[in-house]
Structure formats: C-alpha cells, structure tokens
Design an enzyme around this catalytic site. Structure first.
Site, PDB file in Angstrom:
ATOM      1  N   GLU A 104       0.601  -1.232  -0.072  1.00 10.92           N
ATOM      2  CA  GLU A 104      -0.034  -0.011   0.140  1.00 10.92           C
ATOM      3  C   GLU A 104       0.974   0.955   0.252  1.00 10.92           C
ATOM      4  O   GLU A 104       0.160   2.270   0.651  1.00 10.92           O
ATOM      5  CB  GLU A 104      -0.750   0.391   1.064  1.00 10.92           C
ATOM      6  CG  GLU A 104      -0.503  -0.314   2.745  1.00 10.92           C
ATOM      7  CD  GLU A 104      -0.483   1.913   3.306  1.00 10.92           C
ATOM      8  OE1 GLU A 104       0.526   1.998   3.260  1.00 10.92           O
ATOM      9  OE2 GLU A 104      -1.370   1.687   3.644  1.00 10.92           O
ATOM     10  N   CYS A 113      -3.851  -4.852   3.597  1.00 11.31           N
ATOM     11  CA  CYS A 113      -2.757  -5.367   4.082  1.00 11.31           C
ATOM     12  C   CYS A 113      -2.651  -6.999   3.692  1.00 11.31           C
ATOM     13  O   CYS A 113      -1.884  -7.844   3.323  1.00 11.31           O
ATOM     14  CB  CYS A 113      -2.531  -5.380   5.415  1.00 11.31           C
ATOM     15  SG  CYS A 113      -2.770  -4.305   6.697  1.00 11.31           S
ATOM     16  N   HIS A 151      -3.090 -12.649  10.642  1.00  9.27           N
ATOM     17  CA  HIS A 151      -2.331 -10.697  10.382  1.00  9.27           C
ATOM     18  C   HIS A 151      -3.307 -10.455  11.203  1.00  9.27           C
ATOM     19  O   HIS A 151      -3.857 -10.580  11.956  1.00  9.27           O
ATOM     20  CB  HIS A 151      -3.889  -9.829   8.976  1.00  9.27           C
ATOM     21  CG  HIS A 151      -3.237  -8.378   8.743  1.00  9.27           C
ATOM     22  ND1 HIS A 151      -1.656  -8.564   8.164  1.00  9.27           N
ATOM     23  CD2 HIS A 151      -3.860  -7.743   9.123  1.00  9.27           C
ATOM     24  CE1 HIS A 151      -1.801  -6.783   8.691  1.00  9.27           C
ATOM     25  NE2 HIS A 151      -3.301  -6.968   9.121  1.00  9.27           N
TER      26      HIS A 151
END
Lengths: 126, 349
Positions: free
Chosen positions: B81, B113, B237
């Site tokens: 990103e 992400c 994550h």
C-alpha cells in the site's frame, strides 16, 4: 542513468578472459590486453572490504537529510574499487579492511515528482 | 498440493521507535498503549529505504535460499500500500535488481494489508497451470500513520518474498490449498494523493478484521477437513498484537500455536508483509511435516487463508536462510524527532 541500471542495481561487471582481470563498471574493451582481450559479463558478488572512508558532514545538494553519512572506497572481492556510501553504521565500527556487503538503497531523486534513482550502497557484513 | 514454496526471504529495517517514545509526545499513557495494543516498538525504514528497497532485499534473500536461476522466474508481483510511485511499477525495479528481466510478467498489487498473500495466490495459479516455472510473490510496505493517530504506534516497515513453484521435490513447504473471503467493507482507506490513511476506529475490529479472518479461516479448515488442533502453527494478520490472539482464541487455537508467527509486538504492523513475515518466522524454525494455517487480512476488506505443510527439504535447505530474527534483533532506536525525519512527516522536507 537507465542505461547503467544493470551496474547500479545488481553490480553487473566484466571479465577479460585473456588476462583474467575483472572490471566494474562494465567494459567493452580490455585496457590491458587491448585487441587480444576477450570481454565477457561477470557478476560481482557485492562483497568487499573498506579501502578508505570519510565522514561527510558538508553534503552536496540532495543529501542534506542524510548527514552525517559515511562515504567509502570499497575494494570488491573480485578486485575493482568502487565509491559508495556505507549505511546503517557509525564510524566507530569501521576500520580499513572491515568486511562489507552491498545493500539496495535509494541514491537520490529528481524532487518530489521526479524519477527515484536506486542503486548499491554497502553495509557491514557480519 | 496446488503449489510449493521453493524459497523465501525476509527483511526488516534496522531502526526502531518505542511505543513509549511516541506516547510521550502525544501525552498518552505509555502503559495503556503498550498493553492496549500489545506493541512495544515498531520498525522504521532508513532515510534511503522504501518499499522497493525492502522488497529487493527480501527477494535477494529468497533467491539465495531457493538456489534457482532468477531468469527462471516467469512472474513477479509486489503487494504493497506504499509503492513509491503511483504510476510506474515497483515490480519491474525489483525484477531488474534481482536479474530476472526481461522475460517475465510483472505487476504491482494493492489490497491494504493482504496484497502479499494475493500475490502468492496469483503465483500459485500461474505455476499450477504451467504458464510459468516459478513465480515470486512479495509483500512489502513502509506504511504511514497520521501523527498522533493510534496507527502511529503500529504502522511499520518490512518485506517478505516467496518463490512459488510446482515441483514437490523442490519445495520446502507444500501449499495444500487456499480459500478467500472478500466483501466491500470501508474500515480503512487512503484516497489518491492523500499522505495518511483514515480508518473507522472501532469499526475496524468486529465487522472488518474478525469477520473476514474468522470466515476465511473457518472456510479453509472446512474445505480441507482440518481442525485447529491438527495445526502446529497458526499465523494471522496482525494489525496490533491483540487482534490475532483474539481471533486465534475464537477459532480454537492455543496461544502456543500462535506464538512463533506473532511479530507485531516487537516490529509493529508491517502491512502487506505482516502475515508473510509471520510465516517466514515459523518456517525459520519449523521441522518437516509441520502443518501451518496462514490467514491474511486486508482492509476494504478481505482475507486469504492457506494450509501449508513443511517437507523434508526444509531442514536440508536451512543453511541458505537469512533468519528473520537476525534483522529483528539488530536494531537502533530513534527519538521521535529522528523518526519524523526518517518518515518525512514534516511538510517542508
């Protein structure tokens, strides 16, 4: 600049198969053997040792944000000497002969909206 | 097995800032931040590092580990990103720097992400179909948080690269299967040209992170008929140090299964590199025939889940690894002032 990308990005060099001398940056002609020379591509390992170094505190335009930084002459394992920054390191960790390896970093940029120039610098080879 | 991991590489910059250093500037209670987010410190890139340089370092480590000729890489994707250019690919610079050019396809990906795991899936498809021999999937980020925002404690920098191939005998780990879960959920975003992202605060938890991570992980386990207790490791994550532990508990995993793959408390949230780096840390120690559940999450929102099993080759190829912990433990702390300079947070810089 972009014509030199193989050298700047991955240290692409040359070898003369006649005299076995390595060259960096690349050459098309052997300055030792002249017409007898036979130049082929040779990839530099990116490993070497410090030949000389200096701490830069009065930088050229574009490097003001990086002072103080170390500028060094590195003798590559293959023989050629190159000038480059040593990063992630302070002078007290350096001596003539300290082993270093190449790192891929930003070199400079044409302002906020221009091209970013990448290339090799060096860091300690622990 | 759909595809295999032929080699992998990790990279984390050397600089760190402690949560208490940031908290002191903004008048926050350090203990409340550290225990609330479970983040002690985060990585910060050097002034001459960005997503491209991080990706190149991880890619070089992956190449060294795999031992393959870079010219055999037929596809290279970089998920991030924080690509340095809005237009001009990170992937072509990385491909050139590792000597994989010119005969390959390359592109940049963005999915907050989870763009790194999306890259792994794309490479899996390309190698399984026989379109390319090897694919390289990279997750790399130098993420930014607005000064004073809660994100400033977590948004950090790192990269992980995976070389994906088809041949089982070359793989250090098999990717048994993958499963994804995607919806339009506006929990976190950054508009074109904006310096910093915005987020939905508490909305980023239950309807975003947990919904997608839990759904994808459950779907993955149902698809492969596996139960949480059958896994040796689970990596989720990790936007902070708390969410993955909560998600693991909700799914029925023990903290022991999650421990090795949880890095956010010591390096922050490396965004596209977060779950791929967690996997790298697991692979750094995993013995053969260990089963790993990997589930990413990207705001916006989606999760990719994978079932991975290590092979006998993992021990034999251990020598070629540059362990992630070598980077994590080699650190230099920055003051908030130097951190502002490193991240170019001053408009006049």
């Amino acid at each position: 600049m972009w014509r030199r990308i193989p050298e700047r990005y991955r240290m692409a060099g040359s070898l003369c198969e006649n005299c076995r001398q390595n060259f960096f940056p690349r050459r098309t002609f052997c300055p030792i053997c002249r017409r007898k020379g036979k130049i082929v591509d040779k990839q530099m390992s990116g490993k070497g040792k410090v030949f000389a170094y200096s701490l830069v505190t009065a930088p050229p335009v574009g490097y003001e944000g990086e002072i103080p930084y170390i500028l060094a002459i590195i003798e590559l394992d293959e023989g050629p000497k190159v000038t480059a920054q040593i990063v992630d390191c302070k002078c007290d960790k350096l001596e003539i002969g300290t082993k270093v390896k190449s790192a891929f970093r930003r070199i400079t940029e044409d302002g906020d909206e221009g091209i970013i120039y990448y290339g090799f610098k060096f860091k300690l080879d622990k | 097995m759909i595809a295999g991991i032929i080699g992998y590489g990790a990279y984390v910059p050397r600089y760190r800032i402690k949560a208490e250093e940031i908290a002191a500037v903004w008048g926050e209670e350090p203990d409340r931040i550290i225990s609330g987010l479970n983040i002690k410190e985060k990585s910060v890139p050097a002034t001459d590092e960005d997503t491209v340089t991080l990706a190149v370092e991880a890619a070089r480590n992956a190449l060294k580990h795999s031992g393959i000729d870079p010219k055999e890489i037929g596809a290279l994707y970089v998920g991030s990103e924080s690509h340095p250019y809005a237009v001009k690919p990170t992937a072509s610079i990385v491909a050139e720097a590792i000597g994989a050019t010119p005969n390959l396809t390359a592109a940049d990906l963005e999915f907050a992400c989870k763009a790194g795991t999306a890259a792994i899936q794309m490479c899996m498809g390309l190698v399984a179909s026989g379109m390319v021999k090897y694919g390289m999937a990279i997750g790399a980020d130098t993420s930014q948080g607005r000064p004073g925002d809660a994100l400033e404690y977590s948004a950090s920098a790192g990269a992980a690269a995976y070389i994906i191939g088809k041949k089982k005998e070359e793989a250090i780990a098999e990717i048994i299967d993958t499963y994804s879960f995607t919806t339009d959920t506006p929990d976190f975003w950054r508009r074109e040209g904006a310096d910093f992202p915005q987020h939905g605060g508490r909305f980023t938890g239950e309807p975003a992170y947990f919904k997608h991570v839990i759904s994808a992980s459950k779907g993955m386990m149902e698809k492969t008929k596996m139960k949480p207790e059958e896994f040796d490791y689970a990596v989720f994550h990790q936007p902070n140090g708390k969410f993955p532990l909560q998600a693991g508990k909700m799914l029925g995993f023990s903290s022991k299964q999650l421990e090795r793959g949880l890095l956010t408390p010591i390096i922050g949230n490396t965004y596209s590199a977060a779950s791929p780096l967690g996997l790298a840390n697991v692979l750094d120690e995993a013995k053969p025939n260990k089963k790993i559940l990997l589930t990413s999450f990207g705001s916006g929102a989606g999760s990719d889940s994978f079932v991975i099993r290590t092979t006998d080759l993992i021990d034999k190829k251990r020598k070629g690894i540059t362990p992630l912990m070598d980077y994590v433990n080699d650190k230099q702390y920055l003051s908030y002032g130097l951190y502002v300079k490193h991240r170019r947070k001053l408009k006049s810089m």
